[in-house]
Enzyme design. Structure first.
Site, PDB file in Angstrom:
ATOM      1  N   HIS A 234      59.855  21.801   4.591  1.00  0.00           N
ATOM      2  CA  HIS A 234      59.612  20.663   3.713  1.00  0.00           C
ATOM      3  C   HIS A 234      60.746  19.648   3.771  1.00  0.00           C
ATOM      4  O   HIS A 234      60.513  18.440   3.728  1.00  0.00           O
ATOM      5  CB  HIS A 234      59.426  21.156   2.269  1.00  0.00           C
ATOM      6  CG  HIS A 234      59.113  20.065   1.296  1.00  0.00           C
ATOM      7  ND1 HIS A 234      57.852  19.548   1.152  1.00  0.00           N
ATOM      8  CD2 HIS A 234      59.903  19.379   0.434  1.00  0.00           C
ATOM      9  CE1 HIS A 234      57.862  18.594   0.235  1.00  0.00           C
ATOM     10  NE2 HIS A 234      59.091  18.469  -0.216  1.00  0.00           N
TER      11      HIS A 234
ATOM     12  N   LYS B 115      55.741   4.291  -0.486  1.00  0.00           N
ATOM     13  CA  LYS B 115      55.796   5.555   0.243  1.00  0.00           C
ATOM     14  C   LYS B 115      54.818   6.541  -0.387  1.00  0.00           C
ATOM     15  O   LYS B 115      54.544   6.484  -1.586  1.00  0.00           O
ATOM     16  CB  LYS B 115      57.215   6.139   0.195  1.00  0.00           C
ATOM     17  CG  LYS B 115      57.420   7.389   1.066  1.00  0.00           C
ATOM     18  CD  LYS B 115      58.835   7.922   0.920  1.00  0.00           C
ATOM     19  CE  LYS B 115      59.056   9.173   1.753  1.00  0.00           C
ATOM     20  NZ  LYS B 115      60.406   9.740   1.552  1.00  0.00           N
TER      21      LYS B 115
ATOM     22  N   HIS C  18      52.479  17.016  -2.718  1.00  0.00           N
ATOM     23  CA  HIS C  18      52.913  18.090  -3.612  1.00  0.00           C
ATOM     24  C   HIS C  18      51.771  19.104  -3.681  1.00  0.00           C
ATOM     25  O   HIS C  18      51.244  19.413  -4.753  1.00  0.00           O
ATOM     26  CB  HIS C  18      53.265  17.538  -4.999  1.00  0.00           C
ATOM     27  CG  HIS C  18      54.550  18.100  -5.536  1.00  0.00           C
ATOM     28  ND1 HIS C  18      54.705  18.542  -6.825  1.00  0.00           N
ATOM     29  CD2 HIS C  18      55.750  18.304  -4.942  1.00  0.00           C
ATOM     30  CE1 HIS C  18      55.939  18.972  -7.016  1.00  0.00           C
ATOM     31  NE2 HIS C  18      56.598  18.837  -5.878  1.00  0.00           N
TER      32      HIS C  18
ATOM     33  N   HIS D  35      51.302  22.599  -2.434  1.00  0.00           N
ATOM     34  CA  HIS D  35      51.412  24.000  -2.849  1.00  0.00           C
ATOM     35  C   HIS D  35      51.739  24.155  -4.326  1.00  0.00           C
ATOM     36  O   HIS D  35      51.129  24.990  -5.009  1.00  0.00           O
ATOM     37  CB  HIS D  35      52.434  24.720  -1.964  1.00  0.00           C
ATOM     38  CG  HIS D  35      52.038  24.747  -0.515  1.00  0.00           C
ATOM     39  ND1 HIS D  35      52.963  24.746   0.510  1.00  0.00           N
ATOM     40  CD2 HIS D  35      50.831  24.729   0.084  1.00  0.00           C
ATOM     41  CE1 HIS D  35      52.320  24.753   1.676  1.00  0.00           C
ATOM     42  NE2 HIS D  35      51.037  24.741   1.439  1.00  0.00           N
TER      43      HIS D  35
ATOM     44  N   GLN E  40      58.179  22.811 -10.677  1.00  0.00           N
ATOM     45  CA  GLN E  40      58.976  22.023 -11.588  1.00  0.00           C
ATOM     46  C   GLN E  40      58.175  21.645 -12.836  1.00  0.00           C
ATOM     47  O   GLN E  40      56.953  21.576 -12.810  1.00  0.00           O
ATOM     48  CB  GLN E  40      59.454  20.734 -10.898  1.00  0.00           C
ATOM     49  CG  GLN E  40      60.131  20.967  -9.562  1.00  0.00           C
ATOM     50  CD  GLN E  40      59.170  20.850  -8.393  1.00  0.00           C
ATOM     51  OE1 GLN E  40      58.033  21.297  -8.462  1.00  0.00           O
ATOM     52  NE2 GLN E  40      59.644  20.258  -7.311  1.00  0.00           N
TER      53      GLN E  40
ATOM     54  N   ASN F 298      55.694  11.371   5.192  1.00  0.00           N
ATOM     55  CA  ASN F 298      55.901  12.736   4.737  1.00  0.00           C
ATOM     56  C   ASN F 298      55.062  13.661   5.603  1.00  0.00           C
ATOM     57  O   ASN F 298      53.985  13.276   6.063  1.00  0.00           O
ATOM     58  CB  ASN F 298      55.487  12.834   3.257  1.00  0.00           C
ATOM     59  CG  ASN F 298      55.500  14.246   2.713  1.00  0.00           C
ATOM     60  OD1 ASN F 298      54.462  14.835   2.442  1.00  0.00           O
ATOM     61  ND2 ASN F 298      56.673  14.817   2.542  1.00  0.00           N
TER      62      ASN F 298
ATOM     63  N   SER G 221      53.473  17.629   5.521  1.00  0.00           N
ATOM     64  CA  SER G 221      53.223  18.858   4.776  1.00  0.00           C
ATOM     65  C   SER G 221      52.495  19.829   5.697  1.00  0.00           C
ATOM     66  O   SER G 221      51.360  19.580   6.108  1.00  0.00           O
ATOM     67  CB  SER G 221      52.374  18.588   3.528  1.00  0.00           C
ATOM     68  OG  SER G 221      52.066  19.795   2.859  1.00  0.00           O
TER      69      SER G 221
END
Length: 752
Positions: free
Chosen positions: A54, A101, A105, A107, A251, A549, A551
């Protein structure tokens, strides 16, 4: 007792739990070689998260370099910041710049849907903030398993509530996006969030720590145990068997704290007292310290025990790895620290000096006066392992491509066509998404010009001139499964077209590349091909990739998701009052189809809806020159005020687009299908097409624009203003029946 550097030197053979932290044998050996000794527990923690897939992009960076081949100039001028920064920054004129951008998120949103999605929004907002910009809007691209699956019912409401709840609390309009369903996402939903921010050119800030003696300040929320190991998917009890049995790996967000952090940070920028800044994303303090130090002209010294904690039981390794949200790190000259603290106190934002910039090239972290980290920050943040994974074309792809939807039976009788249109309109990937979008505030801040269900979102930037931006976020994973090179280009083309039909000029892209395991050579081939498709597509369209990004490892057991390269396109419009909406408004207007329709049904919604989920054949032809021509026609038409509506043609083809135009304002139509094969005319998903409406008096000028830009144009009929969708000589359906089919799918499945 903490494991110190002295301990590491004196106990070189101490067994360490590196495998439990996701570190491979050869990576652990590489760490030891870099350090010239075994790592301390804190150093191992840092390397494990910063070298995770990641954070380090270790399986993808060798291919992502291809984006560097692209020009760094947009049609509106050079990029002010590009790949390698927190977010790309685009000059849009009049002294204004925009940064945007997208990130994933995925997983965390499966484990804890609400918090996973919410903190995904929070993280991308801080990336934009760190560039010196005020965040002004968000978008999201979501993927779920089958609509009626039990796990979809578990994750979808929570993810939608998380996206909406966090963005709404921040006061950011959610201006667009998409929601799709497919069985491959069962057990692995995708949550891709985009944020856009605005700044003046002179307000641009970059992430670096420079100036020996400058102070390093952590500000925002206190650090807790949430999110520990989120980047490397580890259990924190590896470090401390006497601590809590298991820390949460997702989080926990506090949007009200983030709102204070935004306003506080913007005032700090305005005061001119920040030399460098970095948001806390994945890997927490490990990321912020190593990236700031490695991008600067010196080293960094940090006293970890100064970090404010919500949980005093945290071990130093856990503090370094915590992904607690709403935190930033700034580099400030000593004489500005007092003013920095005053501004933070004004906004009730906790701020603590935790270290300083030092001479040399070392990142040194102490815990209670003992050194637990002594590393070259570049080896943590940038010089990690790089894998050239093996890849090869899947052996099953030839058979899949041979299984063409064009060879499936078609029924062009009146009743069958009528039924097919209703089935396609009710398909989960086409059906009305207002159950979702109504949970998002689309108009807060008062600058939303276009929002869902329009083709693209649009925001006003400057009130006096009317300068604005448009954004679209799209991915066609079905096409990418059939041909990853062409599928990625079709996703790019669709987002480009969605921006263009609003009247804006597409100028730059960001991407979010979602794939399965890079250790699967067939998945890796798909990934490589998709990147090549995007690079070649951007070259031809003349738009740069500003950042993005990746993933990976998105799969359930050994079954990967459909490859999903999500593409966000930014457009600029000089005056938002000239924008074009998607709905029919004026009875008597001519309805015109732009672009060539071909027999292209493979990968289509028609094939999926009417033939038991069929997915085979080759995707539609890519014609990026035609996409550019269409975009130029739309921009000129907006400038001259020629059109009353415009809607791109993509999933569901002409049938879906024209019905959506009618349902927007309950304005019916009468059109003649432009083909002897009604199924192809209605449901082909040929690219580079749009349907527009306009007054008859503008038709001649509009047709001349189409000829000038080599765009195929065909008049289909007119807006009638009644309550019927009439396909002349073929069939008709009351708008009320179409609306019912379109609107009932999601509420029925979600029991609302």
């Amino acid at each position: 007792m903490a494991d110190t550097v002295e301990d590491a030197i004196s106990t070189p053979d101490l067994a360490q739990p590196y495998a439990a932290l996701g570190v491979k044998d050869e990576e652990y050996a590489q760490i030891r070689e870099i350090l010239g000794r075994r790592p301390t527990g804190a150093e191992l923690a840092m390397y494990s998260v910063m070298w995770s897939e990641h954070c380090s992009y270790k399986s993808s960076k060798v291919h992502l370099k291809r984006f560097g081949e692209l020009s760094q100039d947009t049609p509106r001028g050079p990029l002010l910041a590009g790949i390698g920064e927190n977010a790309g920054v685009v000059d849009i004129g009049q002294g204004w710049a925009v940064t945007f951008k997208a990130e994933s998120h995925n997983h965390p949103s499966y484990v804890e849907p609400y918090q996973g999605a919410a903190t995904g929004v929070g993280g991308i907002v801080r990336d934009i903030l760190a560039m010196g910009a005020r965040p002004i809007g968000v978008m999201d691209s979501l993927r779920f398993g089958p609509l009626h699956a039990d796990d979809t019912a578990r994750v979808l409401p929570g993810i939608v509530a998380g996206v909406g709840g966090y963005g709404n609390c921040l006061g950011l309009p959610n201006i667009g996006g998409e929601v799709q369903f497919h069985e491959s996402y069962l057990g692995n939903p995708l949550v891709n969030a985009l944020c856009v921010g605005v700044l003046r050119h002179e307000d641009l800030h970059l992430a670096h720590a420079s100036g020996v003696g400058n102070q390093v300040i952590l500000f925002g929320a206190a650090t807790g145990g949430d999110g520990i190991g989120g980047a490397s998917i580890l259990a924190s009890e590896t470090f401390d068997e006497t601590g809590p049995a298991k820390r949460p790996s997702v989080q926990v967000g506090d949007p009200f704290m983030e709102k204070l952090l935004i306003e506080c940070t913007l005032e700090l920028f305005q005061a001119g007292i920040i030399n460098g800044i970095q948001d806390f994303g994945a890997a927490g303090i490990s990321c912020a310290t190593s990236e700031l130090a490695s991008a600067g002209d010196g080293g960094m010294f940090v006293e970890l025990d100064r970090v404010p904690l919500r949980d005093p039981s945290l071990a130093p390794e856990e503090i370094l790895m915590s992904e607690s949200q709403e935190r930033m790190m700034a580099v400030v000259e000593p004489h500005n620290v007092e003013r920095f603290m005053e501004i933070c106190a004004k906004w009730d934002v906790l701020a603590t000096v935790v270290g300083e910039v030092i001479e040399g090239d070392r990142l040194i972290i102490q815990w209670h006066g003992e050194t637990i980290v002594d590393v070259d920050p570049k080896t943590v943040a940038h010089d990690g392992p790089v894998y050239e994974r093996p890849f090869h074309r899947p052996t099953w792809l030839d058979a899949l491509n041979a299984d063409r939807a064009e060879d499936l039976p078609r029924d062009n009788t009146v009743d069958a066509l009528r039924s097919a249109l209703l089935q396609v309109m009710a398909h989960p990937n086409i059906a009305d998404k207002s159950w979702i979008t109504n949970q998002y505030d689309r108009y807060v801040r008062g600058n939303s010009v276009l929002a869902q269900p329009e083709d693209a979102g649009m925001l006003r930037i400057d009130e006096e001139s009317g300068l604005g931006i448009a954004l679209a976020l799209d991915a066609n994973s079905r096409f990418t499964h059939l041909n990853p090179y062409l599928g990625a280009q079709l996703s790019l083309a669709e987002a480009y077209r969605n921006v263009a039909v609003t009247g804006a000029e597409p100028v730059a892209i960001t991407d979010c590349l979602n794939f399965g395991s890079p250790e699967d050579p067939e998945v890796m081939w798909t990934f490589v091909e998709a990147i090549l498709g995007l690079v070649d597509g951007c070259k031809q369209l003349g738009v740069p990739v500003t950042g993005g990004n990746v993933s990976l490892y998105n799969q359930t057991a050994s079954t990967p998701i459909l490859p999903t390269p999500t593409v966000g396109v930014l457009g600029v419009i000089d005056d938002v009052t000239t924008r074009i909406r998607s709905g029919f408004t004026h009875p008597g207007d001519a309805i015109v189809l732009l672009g060539a329709t071909r027999e292209e049904l493979s990968g289509s919604i028609w094939a999926d809806a009417l033939h038991d989920g069929h997915l085979g054949g080759l995707p539609p032809k890519v014609d990026l020159r035609a996409e550019q021509g269409l975009a130029r026609v739309m921009a000129a038409s907006a400038h001259e005020g020629l059109l009353t509506s415009a809607h791109d043609l993509s999933e569901g083809g002409l049938g879906v687009a024209i019905v959506e135009c009618a349902l927007r304002n309950d304005c019916g139509f009468a059109v003649t299908l432009p083909s002897d094969d009604a199924t192809v005319a209605l449901f082909s998903e040929s690219a580079a097409r749009a349907v527009v409406s306009l007054s008859g008096q503008n038709l001649k000028r509009f047709e001349s624009l189409c000829v000038e830009h080599d765009v195929v144009v065909a008049r289909l009929g007119e807006v009638t203003g009644d309550d019927v969708a009439e396909f002349v000589g073929t069939f008709s359906v009351p708008l009320a029946e179409l609306r019912d089919a379109w609107q009932r799918t999601l509420p029925a499945a979600l029991a609302v």
